[in-house]
Motif scaffolding. Structure first.
Motif, mmCIF file in Angstrom:
data_model
loop_
_atom_site.group_PDB
_atom_site.id
_atom_site.type_symbol
_atom_site.label_atom_id
_atom_site.label_comp_id
_atom_site.label_asym_id
_atom_site.label_seq_id
_atom_site.Cartn_x
_atom_site.Cartn_y
_atom_site.Cartn_z
ATOM 1 N N ALA A 1 44.948 42.886 90.886
ATOM 2 C CA ALA A 1 44.977 42.517 92.308
ATOM 3 C C ALA A 1 46.372 42.607 92.917
ATOM 4 C CB ALA A 1 44.418 41.119 92.489
ATOM 5 N N HIS A 2 47.390 42.078 92.219
ATOM 6 C CA HIS A 2 48.715 42.051 92.798
ATOM 7 C C HIS A 2 49.613 43.154 92.258
ATOM 8 C CE1 HIS A 2 48.649 39.544 89.173
ATOM 9 N NE2 HIS A 2 49.916 39.830 89.012
ATOM 10 N N ALA A 3 48.993 44.245 91.804
ATOM 11 C CA ALA A 3 49.783 45.367 91.296
ATOM 12 C C ALA A 3 50.689 45.993 92.341
ATOM 13 C CB ALA A 3 48.857 46.427 90.694
ATOM 14 N N PRO A 4 50.238 46.177 93.595
ATOM 15 C CA PRO A 4 51.164 46.764 94.583
ATOM 16 C C PRO A 4 52.444 45.956 94.761
ATOM 17 C CG PRO A 4 48.916 46.847 95.394
ATOM 18 C CD PRO A 4 48.883 46.022 94.138
ATOM 19 N N LYS A 5 52.351 44.636 94.791
ATOM 20 C CA LYS A 5 53.550 43.815 94.908
ATOM 21 C C LYS A 5 54.429 43.950 93.673
ATOM 22 C CE LYS A 5 51.549 40.325 97.979
ATOM 23 N NZ LYS A 5 51.276 38.883 98.175
ATOM 24 N N LYS A 6 53.786 44.028 92.510
ATOM 25 C CA LYS A 6 54.560 44.217 91.279
ATOM 26 C C LYS A 6 55.308 45.536 91.308
ATOM 27 C CE LYS A 6 53.620 41.088 87.833
ATOM 28 N NZ LYS A 6 54.455 40.713 86.684
ATOM 29 N N ARG A 7 54.647 46.595 91.773
ATOM 30 C CA ARG A 7 55.298 47.899 91.820
ATOM 31 C C ARG A 7 56.427 47.907 92.839
ATOM 32 N NH1 ARG A 7 49.900 49.661 91.471
ATOM 33 N NH2 ARG A 7 49.852 50.150 93.699
ATOM 34 N N GLN A 8 56.219 47.251 93.973
ATOM 35 C CA GLN A 8 57.281 47.185 94.982
ATOM 36 C C GLN A 8 58.510 46.451 94.452
ATOM 37 O OE1 GLN A 8 55.510 45.391 98.417
ATOM 38 N NE2 GLN A 8 54.062 47.053 98.758
ATOM 39 N N MET A 9 58.271 45.323 93.786
ATOM 40 C CA MET A 9 59.398 44.569 93.248
ATOM 41 C C MET A 9 60.099 45.346 92.137
ATOM 42 S SD MET A 9 59.439 40.665 91.843
ATOM 43 C CE MET A 9 61.014 39.856 91.456
ATOM 44 N N ALA A 10 59.318 46.038 91.296
ATOM 45 C CA ALA A 10 59.920 46.835 90.230
ATOM 46 C C ALA A 10 60.750 47.982 90.805
ATOM 47 C CB ALA A 10 58.835 47.383 89.301
ATOM 48 N N PHE A 11 60.237 48.601 91.875
ATOM 49 C CA PHE A 11 60.971 49.702 92.493
ATOM 50 C C PHE A 11 62.279 49.212 93.108
ATOM 51 C CE2 PHE A 11 61.745 52.486 96.216
ATOM 52 C CZ PHE A 11 61.967 53.668 95.533
ATOM 53 N N LEU A 12 62.231 48.097 93.824
ATOM 54 C CA LEU A 12 63.455 47.549 94.414
ATOM 55 C C LEU A 12 64.438 47.107 93.341
ATOM 56 C CD1 LEU A 12 62.008 45.454 97.385
ATOM 57 C CD2 LEU A 12 63.411 47.510 97.537
ATOM 58 N N THR A 13 63.911 46.532 92.261
ATOM 59 C CA THR A 13 64.785 46.126 91.162
ATOM 60 C C THR A 13 65.482 47.334 90.545
ATOM 61 O OG1 THR A 13 63.310 44.270 90.693
ATOM 62 C CG2 THR A 13 64.889 44.873 88.991
ATOM 63 N N CYS A 14 64.757 48.437 90.412
ATOM 64 C CA CYS A 14 65.366 49.663 89.875
ATOM 65 C C CYS A 14 66.461 50.177 90.809
ATOM 66 C CB CYS A 14 64.300 50.735 89.677
ATOM 67 S SG CYS A 14 63.114 50.375 88.373
ATOM 68 N N ILE A 15 66.244 50.075 92.122
ATOM 69 C CA ILE A 15 67.258 50.522 93.079
ATOM 70 C C ILE A 15 68.522 49.684 92.961
ATOM 71 C CG2 ILE A 15 67.799 50.718 95.527
ATOM 72 C CD1 ILE A 15 64.925 51.469 96.039
ATOM 73 N N VAL A 16 68.340 48.354 92.902
ATOM 74 C CA VAL A 16 69.501 47.465 92.791
ATOM 75 C C VAL A 16 70.232 47.713 91.478
ATOM 76 C CG1 VAL A 16 70.220 45.063 92.658
ATOM 77 C CG2 VAL A 16 68.461 45.727 94.276
ATOM 78 N N TYR A 17 69.479 47.844 90.386
ATOM 79 C CA TYR A 17 70.106 48.077 89.084
ATOM 80 C C TYR A 17 70.866 49.410 89.067
ATOM 81 C CZ TYR A 17 70.572 48.952 84.085
ATOM 82 O OH TYR A 17 71.067 49.246 82.846
ATOM 83 N N SER A 18 70.267 50.449 89.627
ATOM 84 C CA SER A 18 70.927 51.756 89.643
ATOM 85 C C SER A 18 72.196 51.715 90.500
ATOM 86 C CB SER A 18 69.959 52.813 90.180
ATOM 87 O OG SER A 18 68.801 52.893 89.380
ATOM 88 N N SER A 19 72.138 51.015 91.632
ATOM 89 C CA SER A 19 73.321 50.916 92.486
ATOM 90 C C SER A 19 74.440 50.145 91.796
ATOM 91 C CB SER A 19 72.947 50.233 93.803
ATOM 92 O OG SER A 19 71.953 50.955 94.480
#
Length: 278
Positions: free
Chosen positions: A144-162
């Motif tokens: 059910a909450h997979a889209p939110k999980k993917r959004q948070m994972a994507f943003l976390t990857c952006i912050v980590y990469s930066s």
């Protein structure tokens, strides 16, 4: 509804659309090429592109920028200066006492960091972010909450990469910390832990930008701006995560006794005190 969403997602990930791949690749290529178009139509486009590449990859300027962004290479340069200083002391000591041989193998300085070494370290450090982004797009997150999980994972990857680029890239400007602070602003509204990380990153990152305003007449302006922005950020995030705007006096007293609910904790106050002293 959940089963229908899962079925639709399975149909999307199970089919490979070559046209969508071409469309995505074309979009990326056009977006990357458009900024270089004005330089390509100049009188001497080859010279313009060489000049542009030399500014995008300023290897000739050295490892650290003039203001020394607070990354790993700044600490490495500081350690190299310490080793060089100790090496000079050793040399003076050996000149006075020729029979002293205990420190004869002490290095004169640390090895120089080349662009290849910096790029290799950066690529190795980016591997966890690549793995996280790959897993976030996998079909295993079908609930059910997979889209939110993917959004948070994507943003976390952006912050980590930066942050990884800021810490390990070659000749980093101190302003590059903003590429991590801006996406971290979105993550700050997910939970209290992300809010604390944002406040720490924002406070330290903006403190590193203060030397850019070096004139004495600008001191009061930059201190007031950083202090006001920090206070406003803490107040907004507390309203979001702690509900401080609509609480009663009893709840406020209970929260004051429980330090774990605070966004600014003991170590954070100590860090803020150190920055104020500096």
């Amino acid at each position: 509804i959940i089963q229908k969403q899962q079925q639709q997602y399975k149909e999307i990930v199970s089919k490979f659309h070559f046209q969508r791949l071409i469309l995505l690749g074309s979009t990326v290529a056009i977006t990357l090429s458009l900024p270089f178009l004005p330089f390509g139509i100049q009188h001497n486009p080859k010279e313009q592109m060489i000049q542009m590449l030399s500014r995008l990859f300023p290897f000739q300027r050295g490892l650290c920028h003039d203001y020394w962004a607070g990354n790993i290479w700044a600490l490495y340069s500081f350690a190299s200066k310490v080793v060089s200083f100790l090496s000079r002391l050793r040399q003076e000591h050996e000149d006075k006492d020729e029979d002293n041989y205990k420190l004869s193998f002490f290095p004169s300085s640390l090895p120089e960091i080349t662009p290849l070494c910096s790029a290799t370290s950066l690529l190795l450090a980016l591997i966890p972010s690549m793995i996280c982004a790959w897993r976030a797009a996998s079909p295993s997150l079908l609930y059910a909450h997979a889209p939110k999980k993917r959004q948070m994972a994507f943003l976390t990857c952006i912050v980590y990469s930066s942050l990884t680029s800021f810490m390990l890239a070659y000749h980093v400007h101190e302003k590059a910390i903003m590429t991590a602070i801006i996406p971290m602003t979105v993550l700050a509204f997910w939970n209290k832990e992300c809010a604390r990380l944002f406040l720490r990153l924002m406070a330290v990152g903006q403190f590193g930008l203060m030397p850019l305003l070096y004139q004495s007449t600008e001191f009061g302006v930059k201190v007031c701006l950083q202090g006001s922005f920090l206070w406003l950020s803490v107040w907004i995030l507390e309203c979001v995560h702690l509900g401080k705007a609509g609480e009663n006096e009893e709840d406020e007293q209970e929260r004051e006794e429980d330090e774990e609910d605070w966004l600014i904790q003991g170590w954070d106050r100590m860090g803020l005190g150190i920055m104020v002293c500096l």
